[in-house]
Design a protein around this motif. Structure first.
Motif, short mmCIF file in Angstrom:
data_model
loop_
_atom_site.label_atom_id
_atom_site.label_comp_id
_atom_site.label_asym_id
_atom_site.label_seq_id
_atom_site.Cartn_x
_atom_site.Cartn_y
_atom_site.Cartn_z
N GLY A 132 -49.04 41.67 44.23
CA GLY A 132 -48.06 41.48 43.18
C GLY A 132 -46.69 41.01 43.65
N VAL A 133 -46.52 40.75 44.93
CA VAL A 133 -45.22 40.33 45.45
C VAL A 133 -44.85 38.95 44.90
CG1 VAL A 133 -44.04 39.54 47.54
CG2 VAL A 133 -45.28 41.71 47.56
N ASN A 134 -43.66 38.84 44.36
CA ASN A 134 -43.17 37.53 43.90
C ASN A 134 -41.80 37.18 44.46
OD1 ASN A 134 -41.50 39.17 42.35
ND2 ASN A 134 -42.71 38.89 40.47
N HIS A 135 -41.26 38.07 45.27
CA HIS A 135 -40.00 37.79 45.96
C HIS A 135 -40.12 38.25 47.41
CE1 HIS A 135 -38.27 37.10 42.02
NE2 HIS A 135 -37.17 36.64 42.61
N ILE A 136 -39.81 37.37 48.33
CA ILE A 136 -39.82 37.72 49.75
C ILE A 136 -38.40 37.55 50.29
CG2 ILE A 136 -40.72 37.17 52.03
CD1 ILE A 136 -43.24 36.09 50.65
N PHE A 137 -37.82 38.66 50.74
CA PHE A 137 -36.48 38.65 51.28
C PHE A 137 -36.57 38.56 52.81
CE2 PHE A 137 -36.06 40.57 47.19
CZ PHE A 137 -34.79 40.26 46.73
N LYS A 138 -35.80 37.65 53.39
CA LYS A 138 -35.78 37.50 54.85
C LYS A 138 -34.33 37.41 55.33
CE LYS A 138 -40.25 35.31 55.67
NZ LYS A 138 -40.96 34.28 56.44
N VAL A 139 -34.04 38.12 56.40
CA VAL A 139 -32.69 38.12 56.96
C VAL A 139 -32.79 38.36 58.46
CG1 VAL A 139 -32.22 40.60 56.72
CG2 VAL A 139 -30.33 38.95 56.51
N LYS A 140 -31.79 37.93 59.21
CA LYS A 140 -31.79 38.12 60.66
C LYS A 140 -30.62 39.02 61.08
CE LYS A 140 -31.96 33.63 61.77
NZ LYS A 140 -32.17 32.41 62.58
N ALA A 141 -30.88 39.82 62.11
CA ALA A 141 -29.85 40.71 62.66
C ALA A 141 -30.21 40.98 64.12
CB ALA A 141 -29.79 42.01 61.86
N PRO A 142 -29.69 40.17 65.05
CA PRO A 142 -30.13 40.26 66.45
C PRO A 142 -29.55 41.41 67.25
CG PRO A 142 -28.49 38.56 66.22
CD PRO A 142 -28.77 39.04 64.83
N LEU A 143 -28.48 42.04 66.77
CA LEU A 143 -27.77 43.01 67.61
C LEU A 143 -27.96 44.46 67.16
CD1 LEU A 143 -24.48 41.02 68.27
CD2 LEU A 143 -26.32 41.47 69.86
N LEU A 144 -29.12 44.78 66.62
CA LEU A 144 -29.39 46.16 66.24
C LEU A 144 -29.64 47.00 67.48
CD1 LEU A 144 -31.73 45.76 63.14
CD2 LEU A 144 -29.24 46.01 63.21
N GLY A 145 -29.43 48.31 67.36
CA GLY A 145 -29.69 49.21 68.45
C GLY A 145 -31.12 49.72 68.43
N LYS A 146 -31.45 50.54 69.39
CA LYS A 146 -32.79 51.11 69.47
C LYS A 146 -33.05 51.97 68.24
CE LYS A 146 -35.86 53.53 72.65
NZ LYS A 146 -35.97 54.27 73.93
N ASP A 147 -34.27 51.90 67.71
CA ASP A 147 -34.70 52.65 66.53
C ASP A 147 -33.99 52.19 65.26
OD1 ASP A 147 -36.43 54.28 68.05
OD2 ASP A 147 -34.78 55.63 68.55
N GLU A 148 -33.39 51.01 65.29
CA GLU A 148 -32.73 50.50 64.08
C GLU A 148 -33.50 49.31 63.53
OE1 GLU A 148 -28.02 51.68 64.71
OE2 GLU A 148 -28.68 49.64 65.15
N THR A 149 -33.50 49.21 62.21
CA THR A 149 -34.05 48.05 61.53
C THR A 149 -33.16 47.75 60.34
OG1 THR A 149 -36.06 47.07 60.62
CG2 THR A 149 -35.60 49.34 59.99
#
Length: 896
Positions: A132-149
């Protein structure tokens, strides 16, 4: 069929146009020369639609911005993708954010970060249901720390209704954090933001900065994919430090008088110990042209691909099975390793002596190795010509291939015959394949070890090739063999530099898509994560010197827009060809320059043309002719030769070849010549205006166009982090081009790019840069401190903020203060010559600072032989020093 609607968010200005390029036929098959134009909707949005087959597999695409002046900016990296076959939707609406290649965050998607420095990135999050997905969100974040999303929150219930406990946790797919949602029942418009989520504590950490993002409506049965660019999080928090040292300078207890690839792991151990993240090396290519110490120059490679045999470790080649062949090696090692500097000739002769024996013992077995066969297949395009070139070099005792009795012109079929196992030449050729294979194994093992310690390795790409090299032999059409590359004068080489290399035939290189450069980058990426482009200004224009000149002073920039003869008339200058284009030599100058030798100089080298003026005799009309005479008359004092060079370079204009006396280039440093000083004030003033326009105004856009014809294609061919050595006479267009391409600049404290300043402060460095107090082409900090009392006094007061008289010698605390300035710089990287780091320790520093210098650019015959004065083991054992360096890097945030 599936219809894809591309929507690009970008606040445009008048005259800008956009194109989309992708690796499918509907988007030009990835050819940057055939992109699809997209259409202006409003000042914030551009649109283009295509129809593709329902089973179209995943493809990538990027946007190209063309400004009104024709200047193009291309997105990097190309990491947006659409998998039509997998998405299974009749219509796909893609909403994209323009990704400027110069954004800080893009640097973190290059090889050093993705493969070594950043080991985590939200992989622990499991994929949710796609039903049922009709929207896909995509973003980038290269400088996250360990255990982060990354997580997603918004005004609709499907996005948690801004309740942080109900945020949508996103998973990592390639460079993107992604989440699929069903927004069929959502109330549009939706306000949303990205945030940071800790997967270990299962808690929301923070929102991204800035205003809410907005999503407006949807069309039934349409899948919406949002590539939202970068999450608005701090993007310059990573800072690293590194050490720069040539491999040949490494010293180990078990060395053979020169550093070897097998010493790199021990260097990596020390770097890890003190908290460094990078090792920077000089070029590693084979420079074995003459068999003498002049081959020590690492920027004159006989192959842009082959590694230098001086770096091979004989014990590794022999292994246990053939160790008996190394009889007598320990005695030679002890002798050579005890020397302060490298004895290049002795080291090379000894290594080849043993390599020949090792090849004989292994020649029937080593080529059967499956790994070797794979290596050979991947590198055959350069390996075979290189091995044949080395054989012919030894056969004819020269690399000047045009003088060879056979094979003076490269022919692949004839070269293949030399490598036939049935040929008499076979062993003499194949030994070079054998050596290159072992060099590859040893360097790759060393780099892999460094990576395992969390370090990246930075290489160096010379701007030129050696005139008598395998590259010039096999593809002479890629180079202008009738010119010499160099650099214009600066404070470190007042007569300029003449490297002797041919210049590049860029038009020919561009014709095949820069294939040679791409192969070169591919080869480098086997060993390096980042590289320094030596003299990146050469991609804008090169300093081209005529073949009959010895010094760099008589060069000119190529390509370059010349001055037309009519421009002199427009300035009210009567044009006198002989006065401006021929050496200005009169009685007074000869007497001033040559003193009591003046009469002998006139008689020997000059011809009297009347009115107290002279010209050089035809036999001495060029610097090369003068050089040849002094080679035969070595008893004559050197200073006379140099003054005769000055006579020949005492001109104001250099004629553009083939212009029939209508187009000219100004000799650089014109205002400092006596030829200029002897003109009347009006002519001097008018010439100066033309001179300033010629060097600093008229060329700028032209040189920018030249660089943009080359550099974007080269950047697109590699994922290594690119750093440019942008030093010297830097055109105004260079910083903008480097910023647009995301190249790191080089910032040196004593070589400010602002001509109004004597020094550059590391605290003023841009983030995308490398700061360093010195390079291999300069004296170390300690050596520089003693060169000019006036300069160091000003530096002491203005840059170090100290009162009173500066110490005569560079004391350890001064060295440390300068290092401290650099590690606290905002620059991404602070890189130091090892000598400068050791200079901060009274116990470890060398007694003579001038013995630490690696190269003197003003001397084309410099002997590159510097070695560490202590071993790597001794360096590792220097606990007080190492603790101090680690503490400094830790306090500045340059190590964990």
């Amino acid at each position: 069929m599936t219809t894809i609607h591309f929507y690009l968010r970008f606040r445009s200005t008048y005259g800008q146009t956009f194109f989309v390029s992708g690796n499918i036929p509907e988007l030009g098959n990835g050819d940057p020369q055939q992109p699809m134009p997209i259409h202006y909707l409003n000042d914030d949005l551009w649109h283009h639609s295509i129809d593709v087959a329902d089973d179209t597999p995943a493809f990538t695409y990027k946007y190209i911005l063309r400004n009104s002046d024709g200047y193009e900016s291309i997105e990097w990296p190309t990491d947006r993708s659409i998998d039509v076959a997998k998405l299974k939707s009749p219509e796909i609406q893609v909403i994209d954010q323009w990704n400027y290649a110069g954004e800080f965050e893009n640097a973190f998607y290059t090889q050093p970060f993705t493969q070594t420095l950043f080991e985590y990135a939200g992989e622990k999050v499991k994929a949710g249901s796609s039903k049922g997905v009709n929207h896909i969100f995509k973003v980038k974040a290269p400088l996250l720390g360990k255990d982060e999303t990354i997580c997603l929150l918004g005004s609709d219930a499907a996005l948690g209704s801004w309740n942080e406990a109900d945020c949508v946790v996103m998973r990592k797919e390639g460079n993107w954090y992604t989440a699929g949602l069903n927004l069929s029942k959502a109330q549009f418009p939706i306000a949303y933001k990205y945030g940071v989520y800790n997967t270990a504590s299962k808690q929301f950490v923070r929102y991204e900065d800035g205003s809410n993002r907005m999503l407006y409506g949807m069309v039934k049965k349409q899948l919406v994919m949002l590539h939202d660019g970068f999450a608005a999080l701090p993007n310059n928090t990573f800072k690293g430090a590194g050490v720069a040292i040539p491999v040949f300078s490494l010293r180990s207890e078990n060395g053979l008088g020169v550093g070897e690839f097998t010493d790199i792991p021990q260097l990596a151990d020390w770097c890890k110990q003190v908290g460094m993240k990078l090792v920077q090396l000089l070029p590693l290519n084979d420079t074995s042209a003459t068999g003498t110490w002049t081959d020590s120059y690492p920027y004159a490679a006989i192959s842009a691909f082959a590694l230098h045999p001086q770096y091979i470790n004989l014990e590794k080649v022999a292994g246990k099975k053939h160790s008996a062949l190394l009889k007598g090696l320990d005695e030679a090692k002890a002798r050579l390793n005890a020397q302060q500097d490298i004895d290049y000739e002795a080291v090379m002769q000894l290594k080849w002596q043993y390599l020949k024996d090792l090849y004989e013992a292994q020649k029937d077995s080593w080529q059967n190795d499956a790994a070797y066969q794979e290596y050979f297949a991947q590198n055959k395009h350069w390996l075979e010509p290189y091995a044949a070139f080395c054989y012919l070099r030894d056969k004819y005792n020269t690399t000047e291939f045009h003088t060879w009795k056979t094979h003076s012109s490269y022919d692949a079929k004839n070269v293949a015959k030399l490598l036939s196992p049935k040929a008499k030449s076979y062993d003499a050729v194949a030994i070079h394949l054998f050596v290159q294979w072992h060099l590859h194994l040893q360097l790759k093992a060393a780099v892999d070890y460094a990576h395992a310690q969390g370090l990246i390795v930075k290489g160096d790409i010379p701007i030129g090739i050696y005139r008598h090299s395998c590259d010039a032999w096999t593809q002479p059409e890629l180079y202008n063999m009738d010119a010499q590359a160099g650099a214009p004068p600066d404070d470190f080489a007042v007569k300029g530099q003449n490297w002797g290399f041919p210049t590049y035939n860029w038009q020919r290189m561009q014709a095949d898509g820069f294939a040679w450069w791409k192969q070169r980058f591919e080869q480098m990426s086997l060993y390096f994560d980042a590289f320094r482009i030596d003299h990146i200004l050469g991609f804008f224009r090169i300093w081209s010197i005529p073949m009959d000149a010895v010094e760099g002073i008589l060069g000119r920039f190529v390509p370059c827009l010349p001055v037309h003869i009519d421009e002199f008339a427009q300035k009210g200058i009567w044009f006198d060809y002989n006065r401006y284009c021929q050496p200005f030599i009169n009685e007074q100058l000869v007497n001033e320059w040559f003193g009591d030798k003046a009469e002998w100089v006139k008689e020997t080298f000059l011809e009297d043309i009347g009115w107290g003026s002279f010209r050089m005799k035809d036999a001495f009309a060029t610097q090369r002719k003068v050089e040849a005479w002094f080679t035969e008359h070595f008893e004559v004092e050197e200073w006379i030769k140099l003054k005769l060079y000055d006579c020949i370079s005492n001109v104001i204009l250099i004629e553009e070849p083939g212009s029939n006396g209508t187009q000219f280039h100004f000799r650089i440093g014109m205002e400092g010549t006596s030829s200029y000083q002897w003109l009347n004030e009006h002519v001097r003033r008018q010439l100066s205006e033309l001179y300033v326009n010629y060097f600093f105004r008229r060329q700028n856009d032209f040189w920018r166009q030249q660089a943009m014809q080359k550099l974007p294609a080269l950047k697109a061919s590699t994922n290594m982090l690119i750093c440019g050595e942008d030093l010297g006479m830097v055109p105004d267009c260079v910083p903008g081009v480097m910023k647009d391409l995301g190249f790191l600049s080089l910032e040196i404290q004593r070589m400010p790019k602002d001509p109004t300043k004597q020094f550059f402060h590391p605290g003023d460095a841009p983030y995308l840069s490398v700061v360093t107090p010195s390079t291999h082409d300069m004296s170390t900090v300690r050596g520089w401190w003693e060169e000019s009392r006036e300069t160091t006094q000003r530096f002491y007061n203005e840059q170090l903020g100290q009162w009173g008289e500066a110490p005569f010698y560079c004391e350890p605390w001064i060295n440390r203060a300068i290092i401290t300035q650099h590690v606290y710089s905002p620059a991404m990287w602070s890189i130091f010559q090892l000598q400068d780091l050791l200079g901060s320790s009274a116990e470890l520093r060398r007694t003579d600072p001038h013995a630490e210098r690696i190269n003197v650019p003003a001397n084309p015959k410099h002997y590159w032989r510097y070695r560490m004065h202590l071993t790597l083991s001794e360096l590792q054992s220097a606990s007080t020093f190492n603790t101090d360096i680690h503490g400094l890097l830790q306090s500045s945030g340059r190590c964990a």
